[in-house]
Design a protein around this motif. Structure first.
Motif, PDB file in Angstrom:
ATOM      1  N   PRO A   1      -7.728   5.755  -2.614  1.00 30.56           N
ATOM      2  CA  PRO A   1      -8.741   5.709  -1.550  1.00 30.56           C
ATOM      3  C   PRO A   1      -9.939   6.604  -1.814  1.00 30.56           C
ATOM      4  O   PRO A   1     -11.010   6.376  -1.258  1.00 30.56           O
ATOM      5  CB  PRO A   1      -7.968   6.151  -0.303  1.00 30.56           C
ATOM      6  CG  PRO A   1      -6.757   6.847  -0.806  1.00 30.56           C
ATOM      7  CD  PRO A   1      -6.423   6.208  -2.109  1.00 30.56           C
TER       8      PRO A   1
ATOM      9  N   TYR B   1       0.811  -1.217   0.000  1.00 29.99           N
ATOM     10  CA  TYR B   1       0.000   0.000   0.000  1.00 29.99           C
ATOM     11  C   TYR B   1       0.846   1.270   0.000  1.00 29.99           C
ATOM     12  O   TYR B   1       0.398   2.318  -0.475  1.00 29.99           O
ATOM     13  CB  TYR B   1      -0.957   0.001   1.199  1.00 29.99           C
ATOM     14  CG  TYR B   1      -2.171  -0.854   0.956  1.00 29.99           C
ATOM     15  CD1 TYR B   1      -3.312  -0.332   0.353  1.00 29.99           C
ATOM     16  CD2 TYR B   1      -2.181  -2.201   1.298  1.00 29.99           C
ATOM     17  CE1 TYR B   1      -4.428  -1.123   0.108  1.00 29.99           C
ATOM     18  CE2 TYR B   1      -3.294  -3.003   1.057  1.00 29.99           C
ATOM     19  CZ  TYR B   1      -4.405  -2.452   0.460  1.00 29.99           C
ATOM     20  OH  TYR B   1      -5.498  -3.236   0.214  1.00 29.99           O
TER      21      TYR B   1
ATOM     22  N   PHE C   1      -8.677   5.161   3.344  1.00 28.21           N
ATOM     23  CA  PHE C   1      -9.884   4.540   2.802  1.00 28.21           C
ATOM     24  C   PHE C   1     -11.098   4.788   3.702  1.00 28.21           C
ATOM     25  O   PHE C   1     -12.229   4.790   3.230  1.00 28.21           O
ATOM     26  CB  PHE C   1      -9.679   3.039   2.616  1.00 28.21           C
ATOM     27  CG  PHE C   1      -8.875   2.689   1.392  1.00 28.21           C
ATOM     28  CD1 PHE C   1      -9.505   2.416   0.185  1.00 28.21           C
ATOM     29  CD2 PHE C   1      -7.494   2.659   1.437  1.00 28.21           C
ATOM     30  CE1 PHE C   1      -8.778   2.100  -0.942  1.00 28.21           C
ATOM     31  CE2 PHE C   1      -6.748   2.337   0.310  1.00 28.21           C
ATOM     32  CZ  PHE C   1      -7.384   2.067  -0.886  1.00 28.21           C
TER      33      PHE C   1
ATOM     34  N   GLY D   1     -12.137  -0.563  -0.047  1.00 27.02           N
ATOM     35  CA  GLY D   1     -10.797  -1.093  -0.256  1.00 27.02           C
ATOM     36  C   GLY D   1     -10.698  -2.597  -0.129  1.00 27.02           C
ATOM     37  O   GLY D   1      -9.690  -3.183  -0.534  1.00 27.02           O
TER      38      GLY D   1
ATOM     39  N   LEU E   1      -5.615   0.188   5.730  1.00 26.92           N
ATOM     40  CA  LEU E   1      -6.581   0.957   4.939  1.00 26.92           C
ATOM     41  C   LEU E   1      -6.878   2.304   5.588  1.00 26.92           C
ATOM     42  O   LEU E   1      -7.006   3.325   4.899  1.00 26.92           O
ATOM     43  CB  LEU E   1      -7.867   0.146   4.770  1.00 26.92           C
ATOM     44  CG  LEU E   1      -7.766  -1.108   3.901  1.00 26.92           C
ATOM     45  CD1 LEU E   1      -9.075  -1.896   3.948  1.00 26.92           C
ATOM     46  CD2 LEU E   1      -7.410  -0.762   2.462  1.00 26.92           C
TER      47      LEU E   1
ATOM     48  N   PRO F   1     -12.231   3.979  -4.647  1.00 26.01           N
ATOM     49  CA  PRO F   1     -11.833   2.583  -4.388  1.00 26.01           C
ATOM     50  C   PRO F   1     -12.409   1.563  -5.350  1.00 26.01           C
ATOM     51  O   PRO F   1     -11.978   0.405  -5.328  1.00 26.01           O
ATOM     52  CB  PRO F   1     -12.330   2.350  -2.958  1.00 26.01           C
ATOM     53  CG  PRO F   1     -13.447   3.317  -2.768  1.00 26.01           C
ATOM     54  CD  PRO F   1     -13.066   4.535  -3.565  1.00 26.01           C
TER      55      PRO F   1
END
Length: 261
Positions: free
Chosen positions: A43, A35, A74, A101, A69, A46
């Motif tokens: 994000p 990530y 996210f 996500g 996340l 998504p």
């Protein structure tokens, strides 16, 4: 980033009094690399059709994924406080209909790799450059469905799929080799038609290199040699921390070790 993810995860599990912290901590550096430096994901969008796909097949380590996340934006970090609470979207296993996500619901082991192969095959049929990544536990590689998926990935020459095995050598209740022998693991994966990359799983430079695209036209298998409970001395390489919950005193010690590392 990895330290913050571990600290949030520790706090979540301590509050909820459940979780899988040993596996969370072994997979954290893999998630951080993906990530932080590899995945083409946004994000703010998504569900972009051309996003890379990431599947956490070892869905019991949802705490590490949720922390990652949240770190990436996210969803708000404050939502982590609801982990495993009644009606929280942050369940003990990730749910794609509730958490931005998350690509697919995971929990029953042996499902994530077949889904990832399906994603990669769809991308090939569509002529899309998007890549697909899946992270599995090494104990999970005792599931026959994963080897069926491996055969399929090789047969269709799905070079866009990267299977990462969190090789911490421990599963629920015992060591992997005591339960069902995986070695010679690299040779087995190579015999199924994979480009195999056997690396130290907490080395960010090695992880970054290993998650680059295939150089052979074959699907890629990364054996990430990790430590269960990585970063906390009393958790490392201890099978009971598969799903043990730390006491308040242990949380204090863990925070000190993680922040002083």
């Amino acid at each position: 980033m990895a330290t913050q993810i571990r600290l949030w995860d520790l706090e979540m599990i301590n509050r909820a009094k459940l979780g899988h912290i040993g596996g969370d901590f072994s997979v954290t550096d893999i998630l951080t690399t993906l990530y932080g430096a590899v995945l083409n994901v946004d994000p703010t969008n998504p569900t972009d059709p051309e996003r890379d796909r990431f599947i956490l097949s070892k869905g019991h380590t949802a705490g590490a994924l949720y922390s990652t996340l949240a770190y990436c934006g996210f969803f708000p970090q404050a939502e982590l406080a609801t982990f495993a609470q009644a009606l929280s979207p942050l369940n003990g296993h990730p749910n794609r209909t509730k958490v931005p996500g998350v690509e697919t619901n995971t929990g029953p082991l042996g499902h994530g790799f077949p889904v990832a192969v399906g994603h990669a095959l769809a991308a090939k049929l569509q002529g899309s450059p998007r890549r697909t990544f899946v992270v599995m536990g090494d104990g999970e590689m005792q599931e026959g469905s994963n080897w069926e998926a491996a055969m399929t990935a090789a047969h269709y020459e799905l070079s866009s799929v990267t299977a990462i095995i969190d090789r911490n050598r421990l599963q629920q209740g015992a060591g992997t080799e005591d339960t069902k022998t995986l070695e010679p693991f690299p040779d087995k994966l190579a015999s199924f038609g994979f480009e195999v990359r056997d690396i130290p799983g907490h080395d960010f430079a090695a992880l970054l290199l290993a998650t680059q695209p295939s150089t052979t036209g074959k699907p890629v298998a990364v054996i990430a040699n990790t430590v269960k409970g990585k970063g906390v001395s009393f958790m490392e390489n201890r099978v009971e921390w598969h799903h043990k919950v730390p006491s308040d005193e242990q949380v204090t010690q863990a925070v000190q070790e993680l922040t002083n590392a």
